[in-house]
Design a protein around this motif. Structure first.
Motif, PDB file in Angstrom:
ATOM      1  N   VAL A 107      48.896  36.361  39.077  1.00 12.91           N
ATOM      2  CA  VAL A 107      48.881  37.689  38.602  1.00 12.91           C
ATOM      3  C   VAL A 107      48.633  38.470  39.620  1.00 12.91           C
ATOM      4  CG1 VAL A 107      48.680  36.924  36.195  1.00 12.91           C
ATOM      5  CG2 VAL A 107      46.581  37.688  37.487  1.00 12.91           C
ATOM      6  N   ASP A 108      48.196  37.970  41.025  1.00 12.30           N
ATOM      7  CA  ASP A 108      47.766  38.697  42.172  1.00 12.30           C
ATOM      8  C   ASP A 108      46.507  39.567  41.956  1.00 12.30           C
ATOM      9  OD1 ASP A 108      49.788  38.201  43.443  1.00 12.30           O
ATOM     10  OD2 ASP A 108      51.366  39.927  43.296  1.00 12.30           O
ATOM     11  N   ALA A 109      45.552  38.684  41.203  1.00 14.59           N
ATOM     12  CA  ALA A 109      44.149  39.618  40.625  1.00 14.59           C
ATOM     13  C   ALA A 109      43.379  39.546  42.125  1.00 14.59           C
ATOM     14  CB  ALA A 109      43.574  38.512  40.076  1.00 14.59           C
ATOM     15  N   PRO A 110      43.038  40.977  42.147  1.00 11.53           N
ATOM     16  CA  PRO A 110      42.205  41.301  43.443  1.00 11.53           C
ATOM     17  C   PRO A 110      40.912  40.441  43.506  1.00 11.53           C
ATOM     18  CG  PRO A 110      42.411  43.228  41.997  1.00 11.53           C
ATOM     19  CD  PRO A 110      42.877  42.169  41.160  1.00 11.53           C
ATOM     20  N   PRO A 111      40.369  40.066  44.761  1.00 11.96           N
ATOM     21  CA  PRO A 111      39.465  39.009  45.134  1.00 11.96           C
ATOM     22  C   PRO A 111      37.990  39.425  44.179  1.00 11.96           C
ATOM     23  CG  PRO A 111      40.030  40.378  46.873  1.00 11.96           C
ATOM     24  CD  PRO A 111      40.910  40.741  45.998  1.00 11.96           C
ATOM     25  N   ASP A 112      38.109  40.353  43.963  1.00  9.39           N
ATOM     26  CA  ASP A 112      36.472  41.057  43.304  1.00  9.39           C
ATOM     27  C   ASP A 112      36.660  41.013  41.845  1.00  9.39           C
ATOM     28  OD1 ASP A 112      38.277  43.176  43.314  1.00  9.39           O
ATOM     29  OD2 ASP A 112      36.630  44.613  43.813  1.00  9.39           O
ATOM     30  N   SER A 113      37.862  40.732  41.341  1.00 12.15           N
ATOM     31  CA  SER A 113      38.090  40.729  39.766  1.00 12.15           C
ATOM     32  C   SER A 113      37.645  39.444  39.127  1.00 12.15           C
ATOM     33  CB  SER A 113      39.481  40.997  39.434  1.00 12.15           C
ATOM     34  OG  SER A 113      39.984  39.704  39.824  1.00 12.15           O
ATOM     35  N   ILE A 114      37.173  39.757  37.939  1.00  5.68           N
ATOM     36  CA  ILE A 114      36.673  38.575  37.097  1.00  5.68           C
ATOM     37  C   ILE A 114      37.706  37.515  36.899  1.00  5.68           C
ATOM     38  CG2 ILE A 114      34.703  40.139  36.238  1.00  5.68           C
ATOM     39  CD1 ILE A 114      36.214  40.003  33.522  1.00  5.68           C
ATOM     40  N   GLU A 115      38.904  37.630  37.041  1.00  5.78           N
ATOM     41  CA  GLU A 115      39.909  36.822  36.704  1.00  5.78           C
ATOM     42  C   GLU A 115      39.751  35.274  37.543  1.00  5.78           C
ATOM     43  OE1 GLU A 115      41.775  40.199  35.137  1.00  5.78           O
ATOM     44  OE2 GLU A 115      40.698  39.927  36.746  1.00  5.78           O
ATOM     45  N   TRP A 116      38.849  35.711  38.813  1.00  3.70           N
ATOM     46  CA  TRP A 116      38.402  34.770  39.595  1.00  3.70           C
ATOM     47  C   TRP A 116      37.020  34.020  39.163  1.00  3.70           C
ATOM     48  CZ3 TRP A 116      41.556  32.976  43.213  1.00  3.70           C
ATOM     49  CH2 TRP A 116      42.582  33.649  43.505  1.00  3.70           C
ATOM     50  N   PRO A 117      36.938  32.629  38.710  1.00  2.31           N
ATOM     51  CA  PRO A 117      35.684  32.367  38.019  1.00  2.31           C
ATOM     52  C   PRO A 117      34.485  32.527  39.018  1.00  2.31           C
ATOM     53  CG  PRO A 117      37.011  30.566  38.446  1.00  2.31           C
ATOM     54  CD  PRO A 117      38.102  31.731  38.703  1.00  2.31           C
ATOM     55  N   GLU A 118      34.658  32.510  40.277  1.00  6.41           N
ATOM     56  CA  GLU A 118      33.309  32.862  41.188  1.00  6.41           C
ATOM     57  C   GLU A 118      33.004  34.180  41.150  1.00  6.41           C
ATOM     58  OE1 GLU A 118      35.472  29.204  42.315  1.00  6.41           O
ATOM     59  OE2 GLU A 118      36.293  31.238  42.009  1.00  6.41           O
ATOM     60  N   THR A 119      33.786  34.972  41.069  1.00  5.17           N
ATOM     61  CA  THR A 119      33.500  36.397  40.668  1.00  5.17           C
ATOM     62  C   THR A 119      32.783  36.496  39.481  1.00  5.17           C
ATOM     63  OG1 THR A 119      35.187  37.260  42.226  1.00  5.17           O
ATOM     64  CG2 THR A 119      34.229  38.805  40.861  1.00  5.17           C
ATOM     65  N   PHE A 120      33.288  36.164  38.473  1.00  3.06           N
ATOM     66  CA  PHE A 120      32.632  36.183  37.038  1.00  3.06           C
ATOM     67  C   PHE A 120      31.308  35.533  37.215  1.00  3.06           C
ATOM     68  CE2 PHE A 120      32.222  34.418  32.874  1.00  3.06           C
ATOM     69  CZ  PHE A 120      32.260  35.703  32.314  1.00  3.06           C
ATOM     70  N   PHE A 121      31.328  34.636  37.771  1.00  4.13           N
ATOM     71  CA  PHE A 121      29.910  33.513  37.530  1.00  4.13           C
ATOM     72  C   PHE A 121      28.909  34.592  38.495  1.00  4.13           C
ATOM     73  CE2 PHE A 121      32.196  29.399  37.408  1.00  4.13           C
ATOM     74  CZ  PHE A 121      32.410  29.528  36.156  1.00  4.13           C
ATOM     75  N   GLU A 122      28.994  35.104  39.732  1.00  3.44           N
ATOM     76  CA  GLU A 122      28.174  36.034  40.187  1.00  3.44           C
ATOM     77  C   GLU A 122      27.817  37.150  39.634  1.00  3.44           C
ATOM     78  OE1 GLU A 122      26.185  37.009  43.814  1.00  3.44           O
ATOM     79  OE2 GLU A 122      26.956  35.177  43.117  1.00  3.44           O
ATOM     80  N   ARG A 123      28.821  38.053  38.958  1.00  5.30           N
ATOM     81  CA  ARG A 123      28.602  39.124  38.032  1.00  5.30           C
ATOM     82  C   ARG A 123      27.377  38.723  37.032  1.00  5.30           C
ATOM     83  NH1 ARG A 123      32.154  41.723  33.444  1.00  5.30           N
ATOM     84  NH2 ARG A 123      31.275  39.882  32.453  1.00  5.30           N
ATOM     85  N   GLU A 124      27.529  37.631  36.317  1.00  8.09           N
ATOM     86  CA  GLU A 124      26.630  36.971  35.384  1.00  8.09           C
ATOM     87  C   GLU A 124      25.458  36.607  36.169  1.00  8.09           C
ATOM     88  OE1 GLU A 124      27.309  36.707  31.995  1.00  8.09           O
ATOM     89  OE2 GLU A 124      28.833  38.129  32.723  1.00  8.09           O
ATOM     90  N   ARG A 125      25.193  36.089  37.234  1.00  7.08           N
ATOM     91  CA  ARG A 125      23.976  35.745  38.123  1.00  7.08           C
ATOM     92  C   ARG A 125      23.293  37.060  38.370  1.00  7.08           C
ATOM     93  NH1 ARG A 125      21.793  35.168  42.679  1.00  7.08           N
ATOM     94  NH2 ARG A 125      23.580  35.856  43.781  1.00  7.08           N
ATOM     95  N   THR A 126      24.007  37.904  38.704  1.00  9.21           N
ATOM     96  CA  THR A 126      23.194  38.838  39.393  1.00  9.21           C
ATOM     97  C   THR A 126      22.803  40.006  38.440  1.00  9.21           C
ATOM     98  OG1 THR A 126      25.286  40.248  39.849  1.00  9.21           O
ATOM     99  CG2 THR A 126      24.176  38.796  41.614  1.00  9.21           C
ATOM    100  N   SER A 127      23.337  40.222  37.214  1.00 11.35           N
ATOM    101  CA  SER A 127      23.088  40.937  36.216  1.00 11.35           C
ATOM    102  C   SER A 127      21.761  40.791  35.287  1.00 11.35           C
ATOM    103  CB  SER A 127      24.413  41.351  35.401  1.00 11.35           C
ATOM    104  OG  SER A 127      24.649  40.286  34.654  1.00 11.35           O
TER     105      SER A 127
END
Length: 332
Positions: A306-326
């Motif tokens: 779906v051409d998700a931007p690299p900083d979107s939560i569609e990417w599990p690594e981005t989602f995990f990082e958001r959860e880790r830092t919040s």
């Protein structure tokens, strides 16, 4: 999507009860489950923001009065295409891969939720104690996407209108059948004045069908004083006829501006207080999902498709990082 749980401490609870900011104000009802269930006497739908910040919803489903009031639980994190799979599981069947129901939605964060996994299992267990006529059905309301057929952004487009899917399921499976449903969704789908939101759409054809409950996540300002005024918890406080209904709308976390002088929580009928915002914890991620390498690979494939931007939560690594830092607390 973020998930929250309430941490309750005896010390803080005692402080709030012993020293309310305004003892002359009416106290909230002490039996919120009963108040919620009573709303079904006048409404086909009780719509509550989800997931829960504490244990209220799980305790509600366990309440012996619940099956006598509610036929269906309509949920956000469930692929409507997999309704037969969910029906079989809720009925007690041996259903391998039931996690597909919440992992194959349009919302990547659903796949890491433990709330829906626990809710579905609880309803399944409650149903073992009920006669056939009173068994509870769980309705999956997210668009009926087949991710195996999504290879480009255009393949996702027909499934982007989530409110249309919610409206279709609730209308055909609940309202047209004269059933009663508890709806569990993000509040943006539920308010009466939500424009294109699901409840607002349903009420154009079925006026006053829903009773809408918002969870307390903290007031926009003067939070400590107002929380003291709420008193003990859990409590379900109606907006109409209470001090919350006279409160300036700017104190509530609305997602749009209202004219000066607007009061209460627009589009909301009642306010569920499960504890101070400073004690709210986000729900832990599902270890099963985090450790499932095949699932993470599939999420990356979907993000690529779906051409998700690299900083979107569609990417599990981005989602995990958001959860880790919040952090673990909603506030703080």
């Amino acid at each position: 999507m973020r998930f929250f749980r309430t941490v309750m401490t005896v010390l803080v609870a005692a402080t709030l009860v012993a020293a309310p900011a305004d003892a002359s104000q009416p106290r909230p009802p002490s039996h919120p489950a009963g108040a919620l269930l009573a709303a079904f006497d006048d409404h086909a739908i009780v719509a509550k923001s989800s997931p829960d910040v504490g244990t209220f919803l799980f305790d509600l489903v366990r309440d012996p009065r619940f099956p006598g009031k509610v036929n269906d639980i309509a949920v956000e994190c469930g692929n409507a295409r997999l309704q037969p799979l969910l029906d079989a599981y809720i009925a007690g069947g041996d259903v391998p891969g039931i996690n597909r129901v919440w992992r194959e939605t349009t919302q990547p964060s659903c796949g890491f939720s433990t709330f829906y996994e626990q809710l579905f299992a609880l309803v399944r267990q409650v149903n073992t104690t009920l006669p056939a006529a009173r068994k509870i059905r769980v309705l999956a309301c997210d668009p009926p996407i087949d991710w195996s057929a999504v290879h480009a952004p255009a393949d996702l487009e027909p499934f982007m209108d989530r409110d249309a899917s919610i409206v279709s399921v609730v209308k055909t499976q609940v309202l047209q059948k004269h059933r009663k449903a508890l709806m569990l969704f993000g509040l943006g789908h539920l308010t009466h004045d939500g424009g294109s939101g699901a409840v607002a759409q349903l009420e154009r054809e079925y006026p006053s069908a829903a009773y809408v409950i918002a969870d307390h996540r903290g007031f926009a300002s003067d939070n400590a004083r107002l929380e003291q005024r709420l008193g003990s918890w859990p409590a379900l406080v109606p907006l109409k006829g209470s001090w919350l209904g006279t409160l300036d709308t700017r104190y509530f976390p609305t997602n749009r501006d209202y004219p000066p002088g607007t009061h209460g929580y627009p589009g909301v009928d009642a306010y569920l207080y499960e504890g101070p915002a400073d004690l709210l914890l986000r729900e832990p991620l599902s270890a099963r999902a985090v450790l499932d390498q095949a699932y993470l690979t599939e999420l990356r494939r979907r993000a690529t498709a779906v051409d998700a931007p690299p900083d979107s939560i569609e990417w599990p690594e981005t989602f995990f990082e958001r959860e880790r830092t919040s952090g673990v607390l909603l506030r703080g």
